[in-house]
Design a protein around this motif. Structure first.
Motif, PDB file in Angstrom:
ATOM      1  N   ASN A 102       1.063  -0.971  -0.127  1.00  0.00           N
ATOM      2  CA  ASN A 102       0.247  -0.141   0.350  1.00  0.00           C
ATOM      3  C   ASN A 102       1.196   1.503  -0.090  1.00  0.00           C
ATOM      4  O   ASN A 102       1.489   1.616   1.313  1.00  0.00           O
ATOM      5  CB  ASN A 102      -1.096   0.007   1.196  1.00  0.00           C
ATOM      6  N   LYS A 160      -1.850   1.298  11.555  1.00  0.00           N
ATOM      7  CA  LYS A 160      -2.459   0.093  10.220  1.00  0.00           C
ATOM      8  C   LYS A 160      -1.219  -1.074  10.572  1.00  0.00           C
ATOM      9  O   LYS A 160      -0.673  -0.319  11.245  1.00  0.00           O
ATOM     10  CB  LYS A 160      -2.900   0.890   8.312  1.00  0.00           C
ATOM     11  N   ASP A 187      -6.629  -7.096   6.924  1.00  0.00           N
ATOM     12  CA  ASP A 187      -7.261  -7.098   5.627  1.00  0.00           C
ATOM     13  C   ASP A 187      -5.941  -5.519   4.670  1.00  0.00           C
ATOM     14  O   ASP A 187      -7.152  -4.962   4.699  1.00  0.00           O
ATOM     15  CB  ASP A 187      -7.932  -7.159   5.132  1.00  0.00           C
ATOM     16  N   PHE A 243      -6.181  -6.238   1.496  1.00  0.00           N
ATOM     17  CA  PHE A 243      -6.847  -6.082   0.424  1.00  0.00           C
ATOM     18  C   PHE A 243      -8.025  -4.709   0.796  1.00  0.00           C
ATOM     19  O   PHE A 243      -9.005  -3.918   0.041  1.00  0.00           O
ATOM     20  CB  PHE A 243      -6.999  -6.692  -0.202  1.00  0.00           C
ATOM     21  N   ALA A 244      -8.516  -4.602   2.334  1.00  0.00           N
ATOM     22  CA  ALA A 244      -9.065  -3.292   2.884  1.00  0.00           C
ATOM     23  C   ALA A 244      -8.716  -2.265   3.362  1.00  0.00           C
ATOM     24  O   ALA A 244      -9.661  -0.985   4.145  1.00  0.00           O
ATOM     25  CB  ALA A 244     -10.269  -4.302   4.128  1.00  0.00           C
ATOM     26  N   GLY A 245      -6.951  -1.933   2.467  1.00  0.00           N
ATOM     27  CA  GLY A 245      -6.539  -0.731   2.907  1.00  0.00           C
ATOM     28  C   GLY A 245      -6.210  -1.069   4.808  1.00  0.00           C
ATOM     29  O   GLY A 245      -5.811   0.143   5.228  1.00  0.00           O
ATOM     30  N   GLU A 246      -6.175  -2.309   5.481  1.00  0.00           N
ATOM     31  CA  GLU A 246      -5.836  -2.628   6.472  1.00  0.00           C
ATOM     32  C   GLU A 246      -4.727  -2.481   6.984  1.00  0.00           C
ATOM     33  O   GLU A 246      -3.699  -2.613   8.023  1.00  0.00           O
ATOM     34  CB  GLU A 246      -6.768  -2.692   7.888  1.00  0.00           C
ATOM     35  N   GLN A 285      -9.910  -1.325  -5.033  1.00  0.00           N
ATOM     36  CA  GLN A 285      -9.709  -0.453  -4.451  1.00  0.00           C
ATOM     37  C   GLN A 285      -8.580   0.934  -4.940  1.00  0.00           C
ATOM     38  O   GLN A 285      -8.268   0.442  -5.868  1.00  0.00           O
ATOM     39  CB  GLN A 285      -8.519  -1.247  -3.282  1.00  0.00           C
TER      40      GLN A 285
END
Length: 348
Positions: A156, A195, A262, A264-267, A284
């Protein structure tokens, strides 16, 4: 396109092997219903499967229906082995790599060699030995290796930038993409953004084989090549697990036990997973990158995960086995952390 057509021909051939009549429906010429388990509920995957099934049924009127049964990945092998033990096995099934040794050695799968060799349009001899090795026993192939997806690290880039850390791309350009520096970047993300830093996808502090994407960089192996000697007390494994322990509990670079995040959930700032998971990024909005696994003390390396597809011997529509097969296959046991380690193989 050729790879897709090859896989389609192979699946069609295996549908034929499972629809021969035998098992519980031996001698019956009546309509046959086939079921195949997968760990994917992806609409595109199911659409392709149903297209193959429709084409197969058009030339095989004795097959009434072919259904695909998605089982959640997390409990896939446990559910599949429960179905086998309970007398309700599928006709075909995807099999996870870490369960392959149990499925192959238990006699739960039918050999595929003769069927694939006799199938028009399928070049059986073009299967790579490195891909088939896991699915072979006594010179016979018991699973079709349909998935050979390399592991990498998704990044990310927005979170890494917000943390003021060096990105993996920058570290790669400086020839400094190592596990030490990867942990430094992940630690900065966790500290500065709140995060998670680095997530090993599907690792829940129970399925330890997922950590082979890290310990292989130290030259460590969970088991010896013959599967008889545990490698967790070897120096390379001790060094790798010590590094990982410090990364989790000192640097806070990875989520600790009981903490889920997760990517892929931006976490999370980074995640280790197969590159085939890229489809999860379709909707995303954060910036992302995909990079190879960092170098370990033993240098650069790669890890490839592999799924196989097999015909269940106990399936209701399987053909009668030759007398040389085990007369009563033992259902494979669900894999624990020691059932298999992922293998170090050349990158695709």
């Amino acid at each position: 396109m050729r790879k897709r057509l090859t896989a389609v021909v192979a699946l069609a051939a295996m549908l034929g092997l499972s629809a021969c009549g035998g098992g519980d429906s031996a001698g019956s010429d009546g309509p046959v219903s086939l079921r195949m388990t997968t760990w994917s509920a992806n609409e595109a995957h199911l659409k392709l499967f149903n297209e193959i099934a429709a084409e197969y049924r058009s030339s095989h009127p004795n097959v009434k229906e072919i259904t695909f049964d998605p089982i959640p990945f997390e409990g896939y092998t446990t559910t599949l082995t429960t179905q086998i033990a309970g007398g309700n096995p599928p006709d075909l099934a995807w099999v996870l790599e870490n369960a392959a040794p149990d499925f192959v050695s238990s006699g739960a799968l039918l050999p595929l060699d003769d069927t694939l060799r006799a199938t028009d349009g399928y070049a059986f001899d073009e299967l790579a030995p490195s891909a088939t090795k896991l699915w072979q026993s006594d010179g016979k192939l018991y699973g079709y290796p349909f998935s050979t997806s390399p592991f990498g690290i998704f990044v990310n880039t927005d979170l890494v930038k917000a943390a003021g850390a060096k990105s993996p791309a920058e570290l790669i350009a400086a020839n400094s993409w190592t596990w030490e520096n990867a942990v430094t970047t992940a630690s900065a993300v966790a500290t500065k953004t709140g995060k998670a830093g680095l997530v090993v996808r599907d690792f829940d502090y129970k399925g330890w084989d997922n950590l082979s994407t890290i310990w292989t960089g130290w030259g460590a192996q969970a088991w010896s090549a013959d599967g008889r000697t545990c490698g967790f007390n070897a120096g390379e494994m001790v060094d790798a697990m010590t590094f990982l322990h410090k990364a989790i509990f000192t640097a806070k670079a990875l989520p600790g036990p009981g903490t889920a995040a997760d990517f892929f959930a931006g976490e999370a700032g980074m995640t280790i997973t197969q590159i085939s998971r890229a489809s999860l990024l379709e909707k995303q909005k954060f910036g992302w990158d995909l990079v190879p696994l960092p170098a370990g003390p033993k240098g650069d390396y790669s890890v490839i995960g592999q799924g196989g597809m097999g015909v269940l011997k106990k399936g209701k529509n399987a053909r009668s086995p030759p007398t040389s097969w085990p007369s009563s296959p033992t259902p494979p046991t669900p894999p624990s952390w020691h059932s298999s380690s992922r293998r170090r193989v050349p990158r695709c």
